[in-house]
Design an enzyme around this catalytic site. Structure first.
Site, PDB file in Angstrom:
ATOM      1  N   TYR A  93       5.262   5.058  14.292  1.00 44.46           N
ATOM      2  CA  TYR A  93       4.186   5.533  13.419  1.00 44.46           C
ATOM      3  C   TYR A  93       2.943   4.651  13.550  1.00 44.46           C
ATOM      4  O   TYR A  93       1.834   5.145  13.779  1.00 44.46           O
ATOM      5  CB  TYR A  93       4.679   5.540  11.972  1.00 44.46           C
ATOM      6  CG  TYR A  93       3.693   6.097  10.965  1.00 44.46           C
ATOM      7  CD1 TYR A  93       3.315   7.433  10.999  1.00 44.46           C
ATOM      8  CD2 TYR A  93       3.154   5.284   9.975  1.00 44.46           C
ATOM      9  CE1 TYR A  93       2.415   7.940  10.059  1.00 44.46           C
ATOM     10  CE2 TYR A  93       2.267   5.782   9.034  1.00 44.46           C
ATOM     11  CZ  TYR A  93       1.898   7.115   9.076  1.00 44.46           C
ATOM     12  OH  TYR A  93       1.013   7.622   8.154  1.00 44.46           O
ATOM     13  N   ARG A 125       2.615  -2.811  -3.615  1.00 40.08           N
ATOM     14  CA  ARG A 125       1.928  -1.643  -3.062  1.00 40.08           C
ATOM     15  C   ARG A 125       0.791  -1.301  -4.011  1.00 40.08           C
ATOM     16  O   ARG A 125       0.762  -1.754  -5.165  1.00 40.08           O
ATOM     17  CB  ARG A 125       2.865  -0.416  -2.954  1.00 40.08           C
ATOM     18  CG  ARG A 125       4.028  -0.555  -1.995  1.00 40.08           C
ATOM     19  CD  ARG A 125       3.570  -0.621  -0.540  1.00 40.08           C
ATOM     20  NE  ARG A 125       4.713  -0.681   0.374  1.00 40.08           N
ATOM     21  CZ  ARG A 125       5.300  -1.807   0.775  1.00 40.08           C
ATOM     22  NH1 ARG A 125       4.881  -2.970   0.324  1.00 40.08           N
ATOM     23  NH2 ARG A 125       6.301  -1.771   1.619  1.00 40.08           N
TER      24      ARG A 125
END
Ligand SMILES: NC(=O)c1ccc[n+]([C@@H]2O[C@H](COP(=O)([O-])OP(=O)(O)OC[C@H]3O[C@@H](n4cnc5c(N)ncnc54)[C@H](O)[C@@H]3O)[C@@H](O)[C@H]2O)c1
Length: 316
Positions: free
Chosen positions: A150, A216
């Site tokens: 990715y 995050r």
């Protein structure tokens, strides 16, 4: 004279971000063509606009070529599996759509004289050694690791997009998208918010990888769509971070979800997967200055909307 509606191609338009983007473009008066092979997307995501006279859906794989008749003003290239669960199961499809799919999207944009927007990602920074991440940071990526397919597909996509800009003068926009959440994420998506929500709504413990101290930052989908459209309308051709700078630990996220649901927190822990970034937070100075954009939706409000969506999906 009646002004012609701008004609916009969205690859990956049946996915989570793409479907919200298609809806917004229809609202803004665009003629929208969506190409998607449904590898991770769903036709149901487009239910609100499927029958709209300015909307066309084409089920096709963009790695095999993109043929569109007529003019195009914008190409928004979002096609790519994007969740960590896909990194393990679809690495070849991810690499192909990042390389061949991006090449084809650039080709059609060049042929039609359209502006090309690439949906890149914060994953180009890998497991970052600088914090927060500015656009100048070059990243810490393991090319052969589990996330490599990715990360490298998007790094290649950025490189070829800049090459088309430099060699062909193509107007390009590169959005480095940070974690985004909201309705229409997949139930089995594998990213932390769907994971936690499905677990909490079905009476299970939330799975923490490691001790849950990794951070995050989460951007609500409507803020992301607004940021992407502002970027499209700008004339800025270099990569730009779009995300929410509000940083929190994964455990804090879990606590907030339990609080909203009014349930007693429960967790199980698992080993950290390899190459999982320890910290992630965008520096959005450029987005603030160049796009006059920053996220507006409070995390808790966004989480409530998303919980409602997952509650409904779980009843299907
Ligand atoms: N959601 C996030 O937090 C996030 C973060 C960073 C970057 N992004 C990027 O944004 C884009 C959209 O992500 P998403 O979260 O909506 O993912 P998603 O999986 O919901 O959407 C991707 C869509 O692309 C389609 N697709 C994949 N390969 C294709 C191909 N070869 N041909 C045609 N269609 C294809 C899928 O079927 C799906 O509908 C991706 O490019 C992703 O890398 C997303």
């Amino acid at each position: 004279m009646v002004k012609k509606a701008p004609c916009t191609l969205v690859t990956g338009g049946a996915g989570f971000i793409g479907s919200h983007l298609c809806e917004r473009l229809i609202d803004e008066g665009h003629q929208v063509i969506c190409i998607d092979n449904l590898i991770t997307g769903r036709r149901e995501n487009l239910a609100a606009i499927t029958d709209h006279p300015r909307f066309t859906f084409i089920e096709a794989d963009v790695t095999k070529g993109i043929n569109i008749e007529g003019s195009l003003d914008y190409v928004l290239h979002l096609a790519s599996p994007a969740s960590p669960a896909d990194f393990a199961t679809l690495p070849i499809q991810i690499l192909k759509v990042g390389a061949l799919g991006t090449h084809n999207a650039l080709g059609i944009a060049k042929a039609k004289g359209a502006v090309m927007l690439l949906a890149s990602t914060s994953e180009v920074y890998g497991d970052p050694l600088e914090h927060p991440q500015t656009e100048e940071y070059r990243g810490n990526v393991n090319p052969i690791g589990i996330r490599g397919a990715y990360d490298e597909s998007k790094r290649f996509a950025e490189a070829i997009t800049m090459a088309y800009h430099r060699i062909h003068g193509l107007k390009v926009r590169i959005a480095r998208i940070f974690n985004t959440f909201g309705p229409r994420m997949r139930l089995n998506d594998g990213r932390v918010i769907p994971n936690f929500m499905v677990q909490a709504l079905t009476g299970k413990s939330l799975t923490l990888y490691g001790d849950g101290s990794q951070t995050r930052s989460f951007c609500y989908i409507s803020d992301m769509v607004e940021g992407l459209l502002r970027l499209l309308e700008s004339d800025y051709h270099l990569p730009i971070n779009i995300g929410n700078p509000l940083e929190m630990t994964i455990r804090e996220l879990g606590e907030l979800i339990w609080k909203i649901l009014g349930k007693k927190p429960k967790y199980t822990t698992k080993k950290m997967p390899p190459d999982d970034p320890a910290r992630r937070k965008p520096d959005i100075t450029k987005a603030r200055e160049i796009l006059c954009w920053e996220p507006k939706i409070e995390l808790e409000a966004g989480l409530k909307e998303t919980l409602d969506y997952f509650r409904e999906r779980l009843q299907e």
